[in-house]
Design a protein around this motif. Sequence first.
Motif, PDB file in Angstrom:
ATOM      1  N   THR A  34       2.087  -1.497  13.494  1.00 41.67           N
ATOM      2  CA  THR A  34       2.261  -2.108  12.178  1.00 41.67           C
ATOM      3  C   THR A  34       1.631  -1.223  11.120  1.00 41.67           C
ATOM      4  OG1 THR A  34       2.165  -4.313  13.175  1.00 41.67           O
ATOM      5  CG2 THR A  34       1.864  -4.165  10.788  1.00 41.67           C
ATOM      6  N   THR A  35       2.382  -0.914  10.084  1.00 42.59           N
ATOM      7  CA  THR A  35       1.839  -0.159   8.947  1.00 42.59           C
ATOM      8  C   THR A  35       1.152  -1.133   7.991  1.00 42.59           C
ATOM      9  OG1 THR A  35       3.588   1.497   9.132  1.00 42.59           O
ATOM     10  CG2 THR A  35       2.378   1.397   7.056  1.00 42.59           C
ATOM     11  N   VAL A  60      -5.088   0.901   4.015  1.00 41.12           N
ATOM     12  CA  VAL A  60      -3.691   0.749   3.589  1.00 41.12           C
ATOM     13  C   VAL A  60      -2.963   2.067   3.807  1.00 41.12           C
ATOM     14  CG1 VAL A  60      -2.191   0.376   1.614  1.00 41.12           C
ATOM     15  CG2 VAL A  60      -4.193  -1.076   1.926  1.00 41.12           C
ATOM     16  N   GLY A  61      -1.845   1.999   4.512  1.00 41.02           N
ATOM     17  CA  GLY A  61      -1.095   3.194   4.872  1.00 41.02           C
ATOM     18  C   GLY A  61      -1.281   3.595   6.317  1.00 41.02           C
ATOM     19  N   ASP A  62      -2.361   3.121   6.973  1.00 41.59           N
ATOM     20  CA  ASP A  62      -2.585   3.430   8.378  1.00 41.59           C
ATOM     21  C   ASP A  62      -1.671   2.582   9.258  1.00 41.59           C
ATOM     22  OD1 ASP A  62      -4.519   5.166   7.582  1.00 41.59           O
ATOM     23  OD2 ASP A  62      -6.219   3.899   8.171  1.00 41.59           O
ATOM     24  N   VAL A  63      -1.462   3.064  10.484  1.00 45.53           N
ATOM     25  CA  VAL A  63      -0.670   2.328  11.465  1.00 45.53           C
ATOM     26  C   VAL A  63      -1.622   1.706  12.483  1.00 45.53           C
ATOM     27  CG1 VAL A  63       1.086   2.480  13.269  1.00 45.53           C
ATOM     28  CG2 VAL A  63       1.332   3.825  11.175  1.00 45.53           C
ATOM     29  N   VAL A  64      -1.560   0.390  12.605  1.00 43.75           N
ATOM     30  CA  VAL A  64      -2.404  -0.352  13.545  1.00 43.75           C
ATOM     31  C   VAL A  64      -1.624  -0.566  14.835  1.00 43.75           C
ATOM     32  CG1 VAL A  64      -3.592  -2.530  13.959  1.00 43.75           C
ATOM     33  CG2 VAL A  64      -3.663  -1.486  11.696  1.00 43.75           C
ATOM     34  N   ARG A  65      -2.256  -0.230  15.968  1.00 45.38           N
ATOM     35  CA  ARG A  65      -1.622  -0.403  17.271  1.00 45.38           C
ATOM     36  C   ARG A  65      -2.268  -1.576  17.998  1.00 45.38           C
ATOM     37  NH1 ARG A  65      -2.742   3.242  20.724  1.00 45.38           N
ATOM     38  NH2 ARG A  65      -0.922   2.995  22.032  1.00 45.38           N
ATOM     39  N   GLU A  66      -1.407  -2.386  18.582  1.00 42.31           N
ATOM     40  CA  GLU A  66      -1.870  -3.538  19.351  1.00 42.31           C
ATOM     41  C   GLU A  66      -1.004  -3.660  20.602  1.00 42.31           C
ATOM     42  OE1 GLU A  66      -2.458  -8.379  18.830  1.00 42.31           O
ATOM     43  OE2 GLU A  66      -1.081  -7.262  17.556  1.00 42.31           O
ATOM     44  N   ARG A  67      -1.652  -4.010  21.724  1.00 40.36           N
ATOM     45  CA  ARG A  67      -0.903  -4.191  22.968  1.00 40.36           C
ATOM     46  C   ARG A  67      -1.041  -5.642  23.417  1.00 40.36           C
ATOM     47  NH1 ARG A  67      -2.275   0.064  27.216  1.00 40.36           N
ATOM     48  NH2 ARG A  67      -4.253  -1.078  27.367  1.00 40.36           N
ATOM     49  N   LEU A  91      -1.286 -10.863   9.301  1.00 34.96           N
ATOM     50  CA  LEU A  91      -1.227  -9.493   8.796  1.00 34.96           C
ATOM     51  C   LEU A  91       0.178  -9.230   8.263  1.00 34.96           C
ATOM     52  CD1 LEU A  91      -2.565  -6.658   8.513  1.00 34.96           C
ATOM     53  CD2 LEU A  91      -1.684  -6.142  10.804  1.00 34.96           C
ATOM     54  N   PRO A  92       0.316  -8.826   6.993  1.00 42.65           N
ATOM     55  CA  PRO A  92       1.657  -8.600   6.439  1.00 42.65           C
ATOM     56  C   PRO A  92       2.461  -7.583   7.248  1.00 42.65           C
ATOM     57  CG  PRO A  92       0.014  -8.606   4.685  1.00 42.65           C
ATOM     58  CD  PRO A  92      -0.742  -8.618   5.978  1.00 42.65           C
ATOM     59  N   ARG A 119      -4.489  -4.753   1.527  1.00 41.30           N
ATOM     60  CA  ARG A 119      -5.908  -4.795   1.888  1.00 41.30           C
ATOM     61  C   ARG A 119      -6.316  -6.225   2.198  1.00 41.30           C
ATOM     62  NH1 ARG A 119      -8.915  -7.032  -2.281  1.00 41.30           N
ATOM     63  NH2 ARG A 119      -7.666  -7.352  -4.154  1.00 41.30           N
ATOM     64  N   GLY A 120      -7.440  -6.380   2.902  1.00 45.07           N
ATOM     65  CA  GLY A 120      -7.967  -7.713   3.175  1.00 45.07           C
ATOM     66  C   GLY A 120      -8.397  -7.859   4.615  1.00 45.07           C
ATOM     67  N   LYS A 121      -8.933  -9.028   4.922  1.00 47.91           N
ATOM     68  CA  LYS A 121      -9.294  -9.375   6.296  1.00 47.91           C
ATOM     69  C   LYS A 121      -8.203 -10.275   6.845  1.00 47.91           C
ATOM     70  CE  LYS A 121     -13.523 -10.143   7.583  1.00 47.91           C
ATOM     71  NZ  LYS A 121     -14.873 -10.756   7.767  1.00 47.91           N
ATOM     72  N   PHE A 122      -7.627  -9.868   7.970  1.00 50.75           N
ATOM     73  CA  PHE A 122      -6.481 -10.577   8.515  1.00 50.75           C
ATOM     74  C   PHE A 122      -6.754 -10.991   9.957  1.00 50.75           C
ATOM     75  CE2 PHE A 122      -4.833  -7.591   5.336  1.00 50.75           C
ATOM     76  CZ  PHE A 122      -4.204  -8.486   4.478  1.00 50.75           C
ATOM     77  N   ARG A 123      -5.995 -11.971  10.396  1.00 51.82           N
ATOM     78  CA  ARG A 123      -6.122 -12.512  11.743  1.00 51.82           C
ATOM     79  C   ARG A 123      -4.947 -12.057  12.599  1.00 51.82           C
ATOM     80  NH1 ARG A 123      -4.945 -17.178  10.522  1.00 51.82           N
ATOM     81  NH2 ARG A 123      -2.881 -17.225  11.489  1.00 51.82           N
ATOM     82  N   LEU A 124      -5.242 -11.563  13.797  1.00 53.46           N
ATOM     83  CA  LEU A 124      -4.219 -11.218  14.783  1.00 53.46           C
ATOM     84  C   LEU A 124      -4.246 -12.285  15.865  1.00 53.46           C
ATOM     85  CD1 LEU A 124      -4.708  -7.343  15.095  1.00 53.46           C
ATOM     86  CD2 LEU A 124      -3.037  -8.577  13.723  1.00 53.46           C
ATOM     87  N   GLY A 125      -3.282 -13.169  15.839  1.00 56.52           N
ATOM     88  CA  GLY A 125      -3.263 -14.284  16.763  1.00 56.52           C
ATOM     89  C   GLY A 125      -3.442 -15.587  15.999  1.00 56.52           C
TER      90      GLY A 125
END
Length: 426
Positions: free
Chosen positions: A118-119, A66-73, A95-96, A123-129
């Motif tokens: 995305t910041t 929590v607080g990290d920035v997630v990068r996705e292309r 993902l919120p 917390r939790g397990k989230f789905r991208l897609g």
Amino acid sequence: MHALRPIALVALALLLFVAAHGTGIDLFFQLSYLLVGIVIVAYLWAWLNLRGLSVRREVFTHRAQVGDVVRERMTLVNHWFLPKLWIEVIDRSNLPDHSAGFVAYLPGYDQRRQVIRTTCTMRGKFRLGPVTLVSSDLLGLFRFQRDIPGDNEILVYPRTVPLPGFVLPGAELPGGQDLRRRTYHVTPNVAAIRDYQPGDGFNRIHWRSTARLGRLMVKEFELDPTAEVYVALDMHEYVQQAWRPVERTSGRQFRRTTESTEEYAVHAAASIARHVLEQNRAVGLIAWGQRREVIPPEREARQLYKILEALAELRAYGSASLAEVLSAENARFGRNCTLVVITPSLDERWVTGVQHLRYRGVRIVAILIDAESFGGGRSNESIRGRLAELRVPTCVWQRGQPLTTALAQTAAMGLHHAGAPHARPS
């Protein structure tokens, strides 16, 4: 609304065709043919716009905090020679605050890349897609969509903060003796010295004995009786409170919020686990949420990630009260143990469980999350009074208060009160 537009045009074309037969005016024939042609071309345009497309997703990390920035292309590729004039990409991630959708124009055999940052706020397990592609014609008569399967998962750990002012009481053994049990971990208690064996760490070498005997000598260690810490997290569903009103979605699932006693408790547990491990002490976790989660105490660096992974997916769906959890797990707590209890519960039965543990010599610290400050429950003054009688160091954490400030209250109270209670009830 989109379905009515082509139907209205086809109906208008039929009326013009009937009028043309009745009046013999060629213009009505031409208009009816034109309208039918527009509908057919618009349909083919929108349908063909979704053919020959593919989507690639690249996630640069599958674990974050929590607080990290997630990068996705995300890359949208056109495999046809025909250009795609209007393609909308709709992301179905859960993902919120993750917004990966965009609108693109693609020439033939071209591609479009989009980098999404995305910041992490929850917390939790989230789905991208997965992804849904949407296309329409220039007149907006037809709107087609195509689902692109495939997704990735990301695990978001709870946030942790340093706790420089938080001091835990040390556990004791009868007579103040060490635990006569060898361990492969480095502890303050040196048991013996032996010859070096391949695989021994260089931090275990006893240099004075090595210099005196002329060969490598290493230290063996015993378990430190003050090192074992358990964090007991109250995940009973019916004692939790949330500040903002939440909406029921399906079953017992609610829209989550960070301003809840559940999230505060998990944040405290994660921070305390990190703090204990930084002090080179063994720490374990007990939490009965949607399932029974028990992690035995260890002091290895990987222990923090084991605890964080468990806390990331932990939810307050537990049916057992804190008193029942302490009763079921009390065999784990001995005089060589310090127990940190984190709870918003106002049920005084768990204090009775704490009382029995205190008489067995277990050192206990209580962190009370003030449910009243979250808009529910009542004052925890009676709980605090009973804990004070048992001389249990206690701090109260209110909504909006920094965890570091709240836990500093425990040190201010003085951990010398962590000794055994004065009298045992008959």
